[in-house]
Motif scaffolding. Structure first.
Motif, short mmCIF file in Angstrom:
data_model
loop_
_atom_site.label_atom_id
_atom_site.label_comp_id
_atom_site.label_asym_id
_atom_site.label_seq_id
_atom_site.Cartn_x
_atom_site.Cartn_y
_atom_site.Cartn_z
N SER A 167 37.85 50.73 40.88
CA SER A 167 39.04 51.52 40.56
C SER A 167 39.09 52.67 41.56
O SER A 167 38.18 52.85 42.38
CB SER A 167 38.97 52.06 39.12
N GLN A 168 40.16 53.44 41.54
CA GLN A 168 40.27 54.54 42.49
C GLN A 168 39.14 55.54 42.29
O GLN A 168 38.82 55.94 41.17
CB GLN A 168 41.62 55.23 42.34
N ALA B 200 41.55 51.90 44.92
CA ALA B 200 40.99 50.70 44.28
C ALA B 200 41.04 49.52 45.25
O ALA B 200 42.01 49.32 45.97
CB ALA B 200 41.78 50.38 43.02
#
Length: 514
Positions: free
Chosen positions: A24-25, A43
């Motif tokens: 994910s980011q 991400a």
């Protein structure tokens, strides 16, 4: 390594890798796997696993994906600003990874048997064109039967023909102003002939203008096709113009509909399935989720006697040595190497580079070089032996994993696969694709859950469950294989419900336009 076993925000795909992949980011200062992230990392993008000196080869999947353009510190974002291409030796030991055939398995889908022994997954009537000049007439003929607002009404032209999936016009932008002995016309004719023979067409009408380079009689003769009740032809000029040609076409299709409708589905062995493998709008997750899961489905298909067509030669560039290691003979391995050499020369002739890929969308999704993209793309081919290498739109002659030489552009590539006999397309996407390919149904797989949630209207299966830790690759591969059987049995894909497939017919435009 199975991502579902890694609950952290960083995925490690192989112990030898120099990078993690962001699940994910990530934001600067975040810690995971003993690293402190330096700056924002989107991400699907890469994070340096260790300090990397300038000029060093960087590995993902345990394979080289590029070379550092400067020193990179552990925890830094690794992408186009600090990673680029470089020359290195790729050792292709032909046949080194060939494995014994797995014990054969049997399963069936509900297919349509043709009198010549072919098996169809769909039942269309097709209107093909010899030249772009006859495209408008062909479209008008098909629209009379398949316009979405009236085709299936109680009083519509297809109301009495429930076994016919539709009447489709597949037009193109070529067919004239080309060398009548050249490669461009040869490839166009081979493509049109492949569609004319395709089992998913119950009947074909070919419409020409009359004065084009690609004369219908010459096309049929060159490709060994014979006109008959299920392969009809005419020229607009011979009939006196557009109105007369459209009326004649509608008359012919009306006569063909009862014949096309006289079919039924019955159990057919999965050995009759030929699945074209595509990836478009790829991202950093493609080689982690959807592509390897599709590869697992391919291994199942091959074990059941079916065939998978891996293609897009510019998008296996840099990973071709891995395919060569699975080639069943030196001849197969050399055919693959020859196609790579052809592409290098072809691109150089036009002042280009094989690293003009990934596309901007691919890069936004986390793919930095063509090497990285290719390593993920070949995962669609699973682990089965490579049994043959064929040129664009050539017919598939062998069962198993086959490589067809095509461009990376999805519509052109899939058109060649269908011309070669593919009766299904399986298409992975990470950025989002809205694609269909009449007459072969196209099943689309999302690489990540965010795409699935955003564009579920166009996607058939979410492989993002792998990234999210809810499913492993083998289980997803089994789901995809079952989806292939269901689709082959008549279950409509998302693209079919939206009416995709006619405009996407795009033969490879090779050769000079005169």
């Amino acid at each position: 390594m199975n991502p579902s076993a890694l609950p952290s925000p960083l995925l490690l795909l192989h112990p030898a890798d120099d990078v993690f992949i962001a699940r994910s980011q990530l934001v600067g200062g975040q810690t995971a796997e003993g690293l402190t992230v330096r700056g924002l990392v989107p991400a699907g993008h890469k994070v340096a696993r260790r300090d990397l000196a300038a000029g060093r080869a960087v590995r993902r999947y345990s394979q080289v994906i590029g070379f550092t353009l400067r020193d990179i510190a552990a925890g830094e974002h690794v992408h186009v600003h600090n990673l680029g291409m470089g020359d290195f030796e790729r050792h292709a030991v032909i046949g080194a990874d060939v494995t014994p055939d797995r014990p054969p398995l049997q399963t069936a889908f509900m297919g349509i048997r043709r009198p010549n022994g072919q098996v169809a997954t769909r039942n269309y009537i097709g209107v093909l064109t010899s030249v772009n000049c006859s495209a408008t007439v062909a479209r008008a003929i098909a629209d009379h039967f398949s316009h979405p607002f009236h085709a299936r009404r109680a009083d519509g032209p297809l109301a009495a023909f429930a076994q016919v999936d539709g009447v489709v016009a597949l037009t193109h932008g070529s067919g004239c102003a080309m060398d009548d002995q050249g490669l461009g016309l040869q490839v166009l004719r081979r493509t049109l002939a492949g569609y004319a023979r395709h089992p998913n067409f119950a009947a074909i009408l070919v419409v020409g203008l009359g004065c084009e380079s690609n004369q219908i009689d010459a096309l049929l003769a060159a490709e060994g096709l014979e006109p008959g009740p299920l392969l009809q032809t005419f020229n607009i000029q011979s009939l006196g113009g557009t109105s007369a040609a459209v009326a004649r076409g509608v008359e012919l299709i009306r006569a063909l509909l009862p014949v096309a409708n006289a079919v039924h589905r019955e159990p057919c062995s999965a050995e009759h399935l030929i699945v074209g493998l595509q990836c478009g709008g790829s991202d950093g997750y493609s080689g982690i989720s959807a592509n390897p899961a599709l590869g697992q489905a391919v291994d199942r298909l091959v074990q059941h006697g079916g065939t998978a067509l891996l293609s897009e030669t510019p998008e296996i560039y840099g990973a071709e040595h891995l395919l060569a290691r699975r080639a069943i003979s030196p001849a197969v391995g050399e055919k693959l190497a020859e196609r790579i050499r052809w592409w290098e020369a072809h691109v150089a002739q036009h002042g280009g580079s094989m690293d003009n890929n990934p596309s901007p969308g691919n890069k936004a999704g986390g793919l930095t070089t063509i090497l990285e993209k290719s390593l993920g793309a070949v995962a669609k081919g699973g682990t089965s032996n490579l049994v043959d290498v064929i040129e664009y739109a050539q017919p598939v002659r062998r069962s198993g994993l086959v490589f067809m030489d095509t461009p990376g552009y999805d519509p052109v590539s899939a058109t060649g696969q269908v011309a070669g006999g593919a009766n299904l397309i399986c298409f992975t996407t990470g950025r989002g694709s809205a694609y269909g390919c009449a007459p072969a149904p196209s099943l689309k797989l999302a690489t990540n859950t965010a795409l699935w949630q955003r564009q579920a209207d166009d996607i058939d299966l979410n492989c993002g469950d792998i990234i999210d830790g809810r499913c492993d690759i083998d289980t997803m591969g089994a789901r995809i294989f079952q989806a292939l059987l269901d689709t082959a049995s008549g279950h409509k894909t998302r693209s079919e419900t939206h009416g995709y497939g006619q405009s996407e017919f795009t033969p490879w435009p090779l050769g000079a336009v005169m």
